[in-house]
Design an enzyme around this catalytic site. Structure first.
Site, PDB file in Angstrom:
ATOM      1  N   ASN A   1       1.279  14.124  21.519  1.00 16.34           N
ATOM      2  CA  ASN A   1       0.146  14.720  20.785  1.00 16.34           C
ATOM      3  C   ASN A   1       0.215  16.054  21.833  1.00 16.34           C
ATOM      4  O   ASN A   1      -0.321  17.574  20.986  1.00 16.34           O
ATOM      5  CB  ASN A   1      -1.316  14.221  20.398  1.00 16.34           C
ATOM      6  CG  ASN A   1      -1.162  13.156  19.604  1.00 16.34           C
ATOM      7  OD1 ASN A   1      -1.726  14.237  18.525  1.00 16.34           O
ATOM      8  ND2 ASN A   1      -1.412  12.225  19.764  1.00 16.34           N
TER       9      ASN A   1
ATOM     10  N   ASN B   1     -10.619  13.841  23.065  1.00 15.69           N
ATOM     11  CA  ASN B   1      -9.938  11.865  22.312  1.00 15.69           C
ATOM     12  C   ASN B   1      -9.271  12.671  21.379  1.00 15.69           C
ATOM     13  O   ASN B   1      -9.949  13.477  20.050  1.00 15.69           O
ATOM     14  CB  ASN B   1     -10.459  10.850  23.212  1.00 15.69           C
ATOM     15  CG  ASN B   1      -9.439   9.416  23.006  1.00 15.69           C
ATOM     16  OD1 ASN B   1      -8.302   9.916  23.103  1.00 15.69           O
ATOM     17  ND2 ASN B   1     -10.435   8.499  22.132  1.00 15.69           N
TER      18      ASN B   1
ATOM     19  N   HIS C   1      -8.357   9.488  18.215  1.00 14.62           N
ATOM     20  CA  HIS C   1      -7.821   7.830  17.721  1.00 14.62           C
ATOM     21  C   HIS C   1      -6.825   8.013  16.300  1.00 14.62           C
ATOM     22  O   HIS C   1      -7.726   8.428  15.455  1.00 14.62           O
ATOM     23  CB  HIS C   1      -9.664   7.546  17.496  1.00 14.62           C
ATOM     24  CG  HIS C   1      -9.602   6.474  17.771  1.00 14.62           C
ATOM     25  ND1 HIS C   1      -9.119   5.095  18.517  1.00 14.62           N
ATOM     26  CD2 HIS C   1      -9.267   5.444  16.863  1.00 14.62           C
ATOM     27  CE1 HIS C   1      -9.126   4.723  18.227  1.00 14.62           C
ATOM     28  NE2 HIS C   1      -9.402   4.414  16.725  1.00 14.62           N
TER      29      HIS C   1
ATOM     30  N   GLY D   1       4.159  11.492  24.549  1.00 15.45           N
ATOM     31  CA  GLY D   1       3.269  12.671  24.401  1.00 15.45           C
ATOM     32  C   GLY D   1       3.315  13.929  23.650  1.00 15.45           C
ATOM     33  O   GLY D   1       3.760  14.899  23.598  1.00 15.45           O
TER      34      GLY D   1
ATOM     35  N   ARG E   1     -11.334   2.108  40.135  1.00 15.70           N
ATOM     36  CA  ARG E   1     -11.577   3.132  39.058  1.00 15.70           C
ATOM     37  C   ARG E   1     -12.088   4.098  39.082  1.00 15.70           C
ATOM     38  O   ARG E   1     -12.032   5.538  38.830  1.00 15.70           O
ATOM     39  CB  ARG E   1     -12.351   2.681  38.020  1.00 15.70           C
ATOM     40  CG  ARG E   1     -11.699   1.574  36.773  1.00 15.70           C
ATOM     41  CD  ARG E   1     -10.879   1.986  36.141  1.00 15.70           C
ATOM     42  NE  ARG E   1     -10.622   1.176  35.517  1.00 15.70           N
ATOM     43  CZ  ARG E   1      -9.527   1.381  34.085  1.00 15.70           C
ATOM     44  NH1 ARG E   1      -9.785   2.210  32.982  1.00 15.70           N
ATOM     45  NH2 ARG E   1      -9.064   0.383  33.528  1.00 15.70           N
TER      46      ARG E   1
ATOM     47  N   GLU F   1      -2.685  13.740  13.082  1.00 13.30           N
ATOM     48  CA  GLU F   1      -2.932  13.959  14.445  1.00 13.30           C
ATOM     49  C   GLU F   1      -2.148  15.419  14.541  1.00 13.30           C
ATOM     50  O   GLU F   1      -3.098  15.890  16.446  1.00 13.30           O
ATOM     51  CB  GLU F   1      -2.085  13.160  15.169  1.00 13.30           C
ATOM     52  CG  GLU F   1      -2.678  11.968  15.158  1.00 13.30           C
ATOM     53  CD  GLU F   1      -2.511  10.677  16.202  1.00 13.30           C
ATOM     54  OE1 GLU F   1      -2.613  10.796  17.206  1.00 13.30           O
ATOM     55  OE2 GLU F   1      -2.439   9.424  15.405  1.00 13.30           O
TER      56      GLU F   1
HETATM   57  C1  GRF Z   1      -1.275   8.467  19.151  1.00  8.35           C
HETATM   58  O1  GRF Z   1      -1.642   7.895  17.538  1.00  8.35           O
HETATM   59  C2  GRF Z   1      -2.218   8.108  19.473  1.00  8.35           C
HETATM   60  O2  GRF Z   1      -3.844   8.757  18.757  1.00  8.35           O
HETATM   61  C3  GRF Z   1      -3.361   7.539  20.364  1.00  8.35           C
HETATM   62  O3  GRF Z   1      -1.034   7.001  21.363  1.00  8.35           O
HETATM   63  C4  GRF Z   1      -0.841   7.433  20.200  1.00  8.35           C
HETATM   64  C5  GRF Z   1       0.834   8.570  21.001  1.00  8.35           C
HETATM   65  O4  GRF Z   1      -0.018   9.166  20.314  1.00  8.35           O
HETATM   66  N1  GRF Z   1      -4.234   7.501  21.705  1.00  8.35           N
HETATM   67  P1  GRF Z   1       1.421  10.274  22.058  1.00  8.35           P
HETATM   68  O5  GRF Z   1       2.933  10.465  20.803  1.00  8.35           O
HETATM   69  O6  GRF Z   1       1.206   9.708  23.575  1.00  8.35           O
HETATM   70  O7  GRF Z   1       0.873  11.707  21.843  1.00  8.35           O
END
Ligand code: GRF
Length: 246
Positions: free
Chosen positions: A13, A123, A125, A11, A81, A190
């Protein structure tokens, strides 16, 4: 703007988004709900420590798990899903979420989900798309021997890491780097690119035109790019200095 977040991991981000809402960098915005498919996702703890509602939603038994080479349509059509996504939709709708951020979320979202939040699912990436899609963007790029790494924010569509690109940033690959060191440096980008994406989104500065996202540049967006240049320069300076010391 009311932000809903889906996360499966640490988490970091999510943290950058929360911090940017608190500081006002993303104006008039707050994270209102964080959901995770992983019970022990640290993202949930981060949210709770900011008094943000955060919950683990248990994917049902028999839930189709994605493996490389699998047809993504099978995943999208899996009734379990769809049911799971409906639960998430209901939770986000209850909270009147305006935009959904996938932040290290390891599941695909189904078409119904996208219909419920048109042009409002974003999203991040950890690679420069369309290269190195999938769960191991950085590792795959490093193994391939790229000399530039980066990350991408994009609107989500029904294909893997595919929708219209919002922002992309890059960084040099220095000698002797490992996939772990690259991942660490990439994360710094990011944590800039996601808040900037949401700031532009909140201001209505993003216009989707087919695959293209037109961006209305403002002062803060110029500053954002200056900050990225600064990161490039610092990385190269650090490497230069480390050689001098040997
Ligand atoms: C990050 O590199 C994100 O881009 C990818 O998973 C990684 C973990 O990110 N999808 P976070 O620390 O859980 O936000």
């Amino acid at each position: 703007m009311r932000i809903g977040v889906l996360a499966s991991g640490s988490g970091s981000n999510l943290q950058s988004i929360i911090d940017s809402c608190i500081s006002g960098y993303i104006p008039d915005s707050q994270v209102v709900l964080v959901l995770s498919n992983k019970q022990n996702a640290f993202a949930l703890e981060r949210a709770k420590s900011h008094n943000i509602e955060a919950r683990f939603l248990n994917p049902p038994d028999g839930f189709l798990k994605f493996k490389r080479g699998m047809n993504i349509e099978d995943i999208m059509n899996d009734p379990l899903r769809r049911k799971y996504d409906q639960q998430i939709i209901d939770e986000f709708k209850k909270k009147e979420v305006d935009v959904v951020c996938l932040a290290g979320y390891l599941l695909f979202v189904t078409p119904k989900f996208l219909d419920e939040f048109p042009n409002a699912v974003i999203n991040i990436h950890p690679a420069v798309l369309p290269s190195f899609k999938g769960q191991h963007g950085i590792r795959d790029a490093w193994e391939y021997g790229v000399k530039v790494i980066g990350c991408t924010t994009h609107f989500v569509d029904d294909k893997e890491d595919h929708g219209p690109i919002i922002l992309q940033v890059s960084s040099v690959v220095l000698p002797h780097e490992t996939s772990e060191s690259l991942s660490k440096r990439n994360l710094k980008r990011e944590h800039l690119i996601y808040p900037e994406t949401l700031r532009l989104y909140q201001k209505g500065s993003l216009k989707v035109n087919g695959r293209k996202v037109e961006i209305k540049w403002d002062e803060a967006h110029f500053n954002f790019h200056q900050q990225l240049l600064e990161l490039w320069r610092n990385d190269i300076d650090d490497y230069y200095n480390s050689r001098q010391q040997k």
